[in-house]
Design a protein around this motif. Structure first.
Motif, short mmCIF file in Angstrom:
data_model
loop_
_atom_site.label_atom_id
_atom_site.label_comp_id
_atom_site.label_asym_id
_atom_site.label_seq_id
_atom_site.Cartn_x
_atom_site.Cartn_y
_atom_site.Cartn_z
N PHE A 17 6.59 26.23 4.30
CA PHE A 17 5.56 26.56 3.40
C PHE A 17 4.82 27.77 3.76
N LYS A 18 4.96 28.60 2.61
CA LYS A 18 4.43 30.32 3.04
C LYS A 18 5.02 30.81 4.22
N GLY A 19 6.33 30.39 4.42
CA GLY A 19 6.94 31.22 5.62
C GLY A 19 6.66 30.40 6.95
N LYS A 20 5.90 29.44 7.01
CA LYS A 20 5.64 28.65 8.19
C LYS A 20 5.85 27.44 8.35
N SER A 21 6.05 26.73 9.40
CA SER A 21 6.31 25.29 9.52
C SER A 21 5.65 24.53 10.56
N ASP A 22 4.45 25.17 10.90
CA ASP A 22 3.78 24.76 12.11
C ASP A 22 2.45 23.81 11.40
N ASP A 23 2.19 23.70 10.20
CA ASP A 23 1.24 22.78 9.56
C ASP A 23 1.99 21.42 8.85
N SER A 24 1.33 20.44 8.83
CA SER A 24 2.02 19.45 8.00
C SER A 24 2.06 19.75 6.55
N MET A 25 3.06 19.15 5.97
CA MET A 25 3.36 19.56 4.49
C MET A 25 3.94 18.41 3.87
N ALA A 26 4.02 18.24 2.48
CA ALA A 26 4.79 17.25 1.71
C ALA A 26 5.13 17.67 0.41
N PHE A 27 6.52 17.46 0.02
CA PHE A 27 6.95 17.45 -1.43
C PHE A 27 7.04 16.11 -1.83
N VAL A 28 6.45 15.68 -3.03
CA VAL A 28 6.51 14.60 -3.58
C VAL A 28 7.21 14.54 -4.92
N GLU A 29 8.15 13.94 -5.31
CA GLU A 29 8.76 13.80 -6.46
C GLU A 29 8.45 12.47 -7.40
N VAL A 30 7.83 12.52 -8.42
CA VAL A 30 7.65 11.30 -9.36
C VAL A 30 8.50 11.43 -10.44
N LYS A 31 9.39 10.51 -10.55
CA LYS A 31 10.34 10.21 -11.66
C LYS A 31 9.85 9.15 -12.58
N LEU A 32 9.99 9.27 -13.93
CA LEU A 32 9.55 8.10 -14.78
C LEU A 32 10.15 7.89 -15.90
N PHE A 33 10.58 6.78 -16.48
CA PHE A 33 11.09 6.61 -17.61
C PHE A 33 10.27 6.69 -18.71
N GLY A 34 10.48 7.61 -19.54
CA GLY A 34 9.57 7.96 -20.51
C GLY A 34 8.56 9.35 -20.39
N SER A 35 7.63 9.18 -20.76
CA SER A 35 6.68 10.63 -20.72
C SER A 35 5.22 10.19 -20.57
N ALA A 36 4.19 10.81 -20.01
CA ALA A 36 2.99 10.76 -20.10
C ALA A 36 2.33 12.05 -20.31
N ASP A 37 1.03 12.17 -20.61
CA ASP A 37 0.28 13.36 -20.84
C ASP A 37 -0.39 14.04 -19.53
N SER A 38 -0.51 15.19 -19.78
CA SER A 38 -0.73 16.06 -18.77
C SER A 38 -2.24 15.42 -17.83
N GLY A 39 -3.12 14.86 -18.59
CA GLY A 39 -4.45 14.45 -17.86
C GLY A 39 -3.92 13.28 -16.97
N ALA A 40 -3.17 12.34 -17.41
CA ALA A 40 -2.55 11.13 -16.61
C ALA A 40 -1.67 11.92 -15.18
N TYR A 41 -0.96 12.88 -15.47
CA TYR A 41 -0.43 13.71 -14.47
C TYR A 41 -1.37 14.06 -13.41
N ASN A 42 -2.43 14.89 -14.00
CA ASN A 42 -3.75 15.43 -13.20
C ASN A 42 -4.23 14.32 -12.29
N LYS A 43 -4.57 13.10 -13.01
CA LYS A 43 -4.97 12.18 -12.05
C LYS A 43 -4.13 11.52 -11.04
N LEU A 44 -2.85 11.48 -11.25
CA LEU A 44 -1.90 11.02 -10.15
C LEU A 44 -1.94 11.84 -9.28
N THR A 45 -1.70 13.16 -9.49
CA THR A 45 -1.65 14.18 -8.47
C THR A 45 -2.87 14.29 -7.48
N ALA A 46 -3.79 14.06 -8.15
CA ALA A 46 -5.25 14.10 -7.37
C ALA A 46 -5.09 12.58 -6.39
#
Length: 114
Positions: A51-80
């Protein structure tokens, strides 16, 4: 039918995996109509990541897949919630976590599609 996959360059113990899974199960309720009853979770730890050219810090990539859709507000809450959980459980700073959402219109289960 949500699915959450977490890739990280840190090691996730079985105890941490179970705790994160439990917390993700509660957090998915931030998306209207979703619950742990249909949630599938997977983990890929000790990945080679940069991440940013470095590998010395802890990092994560999270994929959330869901059937259907949700609004951006719900996605913001889930990201938090996801970034808070990973900070608490794996000590990964939120600014080293990407969360990707994918809305799926065709989802198969038990020999047929919804």
């Amino acid at each position: 039918m949500p699915y959450i996959n977490t890739k990280t360059n840190t090691v996730i113990t079985k105890e941490k995996e179970i705790e994160i899974k439990k917390k993700f199960g509660k957090a998915i309720e931030l998306i209207p109509g979703k619950s742990e009853n249909w949630l599938m979770v997977s983990f890929e730890d000790h990945c080679s990541m940069y991440f940013k050219g470095k590998s010395d810090d802890s990092m994560a990539f999270v994929e959330v897949k869901l059937f259907g859709s949700a609004d951006s507000g719900a996605y913001n809450k889930l990201t938090a919630a996801i970034t808070k959980i990973l900070k608490e459980e794996l000590d990964i700073n939120p600014d080293h976590i990407y969360v990707k959402y994918e809305e799926v219109s065709n989802w198969g289960w038990n020999g047929s599609n919804f």
